[in-house]
Design a protein around this motif. Sequence first.
Motif, short mmCIF file in Angstrom:
data_model
loop_
_atom_site.label_atom_id
_atom_site.label_comp_id
_atom_site.label_asym_id
_atom_site.label_seq_id
_atom_site.Cartn_x
_atom_site.Cartn_y
_atom_site.Cartn_z
N SER A 144 30.60 -14.92 58.90
CA SER A 144 31.00 -16.40 59.15
C SER A 144 30.59 -17.32 58.49
CB SER A 144 31.00 -16.18 60.14
OG SER A 144 29.62 -16.54 61.00
N TRP A 145 30.83 -18.77 58.75
CA TRP A 145 30.91 -19.45 57.81
C TRP A 145 29.66 -20.75 59.06
CZ3 TRP A 145 31.49 -21.46 53.67
CH2 TRP A 145 32.49 -21.24 52.95
N LEU A 146 29.95 -20.29 60.43
CA LEU A 146 28.50 -20.83 60.89
C LEU A 146 27.36 -19.90 60.95
CD1 LEU A 146 27.97 -23.11 63.50
CD2 LEU A 146 28.60 -20.66 65.15
N GLY A 147 27.48 -18.71 60.78
CA GLY A 147 26.30 -18.23 60.06
C GLY A 147 25.60 -18.37 58.80
N MET A 148 26.43 -18.95 57.93
CA MET A 148 25.94 -19.31 56.68
C MET A 148 24.65 -20.48 57.43
SD MET A 148 29.07 -19.30 54.61
CE MET A 148 30.37 -17.04 54.44
N TRP A 149 25.46 -21.92 58.11
CA TRP A 149 25.26 -22.52 58.55
C TRP A 149 24.28 -23.30 59.23
CZ3 TRP A 149 24.43 -24.68 63.28
CH2 TRP A 149 23.46 -25.83 63.49
N MET A 150 23.74 -21.79 59.85
CA MET A 150 22.50 -20.83 60.49
C MET A 150 21.30 -20.86 59.48
SD MET A 150 24.12 -18.97 63.95
CE MET A 150 22.33 -18.45 64.37
N GLY A 151 22.03 -20.07 58.49
CA GLY A 151 20.49 -19.40 57.54
C GLY A 151 20.69 -20.60 56.92
N LEU A 152 21.54 -22.02 56.14
CA LEU A 152 20.86 -22.80 56.19
C LEU A 152 19.47 -23.81 56.33
CD1 LEU A 152 23.57 -24.05 54.06
CD2 LEU A 152 21.93 -22.76 53.39
N GLU A 153 19.61 -24.23 58.20
CA GLU A 153 19.04 -24.86 58.71
C GLU A 153 17.98 -24.11 58.80
OE1 GLU A 153 20.26 -27.84 60.30
OE2 GLU A 153 20.83 -27.52 58.73
N MET A 154 17.58 -22.61 58.65
CA MET A 154 16.02 -21.92 58.88
C MET A 154 15.20 -22.03 57.48
SD MET A 154 16.09 -17.92 59.80
CE MET A 154 14.13 -17.11 59.57
N ASN A 155 16.45 -22.34 56.41
CA ASN A 155 15.98 -22.04 55.34
C ASN A 155 15.40 -23.98 55.18
OD1 ASN A 155 16.10 -22.89 52.04
ND2 ASN A 155 16.19 -21.16 52.22
N LEU A 156 15.83 -24.81 55.60
CA LEU A 156 15.19 -26.08 55.30
C LEU A 156 14.38 -26.52 55.72
CD1 LEU A 156 15.34 -29.43 55.05
CD2 LEU A 156 17.58 -29.18 57.31
N LEU A 157 14.18 -25.78 57.72
CA LEU A 157 13.02 -25.93 59.09
C LEU A 157 11.87 -25.31 58.17
CD1 LEU A 157 14.49 -25.91 62.34
CD2 LEU A 157 14.24 -27.95 60.86
N SER A 158 12.29 -23.94 57.16
CA SER A 158 11.04 -23.29 56.68
C SER A 158 10.38 -24.49 55.39
CB SER A 158 11.57 -22.12 56.51
OG SER A 158 11.77 -21.64 57.07
N PHE A 159 10.71 -25.00 54.93
CA PHE A 159 11.14 -25.55 53.14
C PHE A 159 9.83 -27.22 53.59
CE2 PHE A 159 11.22 -27.26 49.55
CZ PHE A 159 10.20 -26.64 48.31
N ILE A 160 10.43 -27.86 55.11
CA ILE A 160 9.33 -28.69 55.09
C ILE A 160 8.19 -28.41 55.50
CG2 ILE A 160 9.25 -30.72 57.21
CD1 ILE A 160 11.76 -31.11 55.36
#
Length: 330
Positions: free
Chosen positions: A26-42
């Motif tokens: 689902s697109w919402l699951g993809m968005w959640m994965g991108l947010e998790m990736n972002l907050l881990s890289f900071i």
Amino acid sequence: MLFNPSSLVFLMTLITGTMISISSTSWLGMWMGLEMNLLSFIPLINKNKSPYETEASMKYFLIQAMASILFLIAILSMEMCDFSMNNQSSYLICSALMMKMGAAPFHFWFPGVMEGIDWVNCFILMTWQKIAPFILISYKMINILTILVIFLSTLIGSAGGLNQNSVRKVMAYSSISHLGWMLSAMLISNSLWVIYFMVYSLMNMAVVYLFHSHSIHSISQSYFIKHNPALKFTMMISMLSLAGLPPFLGFMPKWLVIQNLAGQGYFFMLLWMVVSTLLTLYFYMRIMFASFMFMGQEVKWNLTKNSNELTSLTMMISMLGIPITTWMIL
């Protein structure tokens, strides 16, 4: 960085976020994965709390958050509105994902962030952080927008690095130029994109290791690499491979893209990409010539003393393509 327990945890969540994005249905699951990736890289960027890293992490967070908002608006409008809005939502999804990976004309944040972080994070930003946006773009690829981004990325990636003295910014504009080639590979097939991305990551690893191990941050520093001709030769081979010159490893994926684009009739775009890549050769040669200056002051090549096995490995990685590309041309 990898031996710090907190950094190791964030690195694992970074990898997990990408895997969630590319495996979600689902697109919402993809968005959640991108947010998790972002907050881990900071936290990985800002681990030393220096002013440059703080500025880079703030830039990265703001741009990625803006792209995530656009992505979320696009998928919500695609679900809530009728079928006629799907095309506009696809444009918005592709634009948000291209902003996330730094493709032109959404590239303005990319060199600034690269300038403020260390070489390990630069390698992650240039390779791993592009996997999820690329795969998500392949689901909603729009040929007109993709071709426009290919033209702009190859032009800006080649012209932007001409007057740079910082090696990190040179690598950033080099990554933007390679983004155009990877998008053109994705226009042809996903398997060709995988080949290009794997070879590009391998070449990047060799080059970034050389810069990281010798603390090279500006082109002028490479003039002072003396008494190690093997290192200079390795840097030259790695630069030529990253530039895509035959018969080195970097030429193989570009030759595959050239053959397939010519077979599908994209002759003008192919000419544009090849001419733009010739411009990128200029700033690769600046680094290469700088490392080869004052060669006459050295007496001999000493490959046994003070020789690093990993340096020899980077040389082998770049020269690996010589038999492959020779066989492909023949």
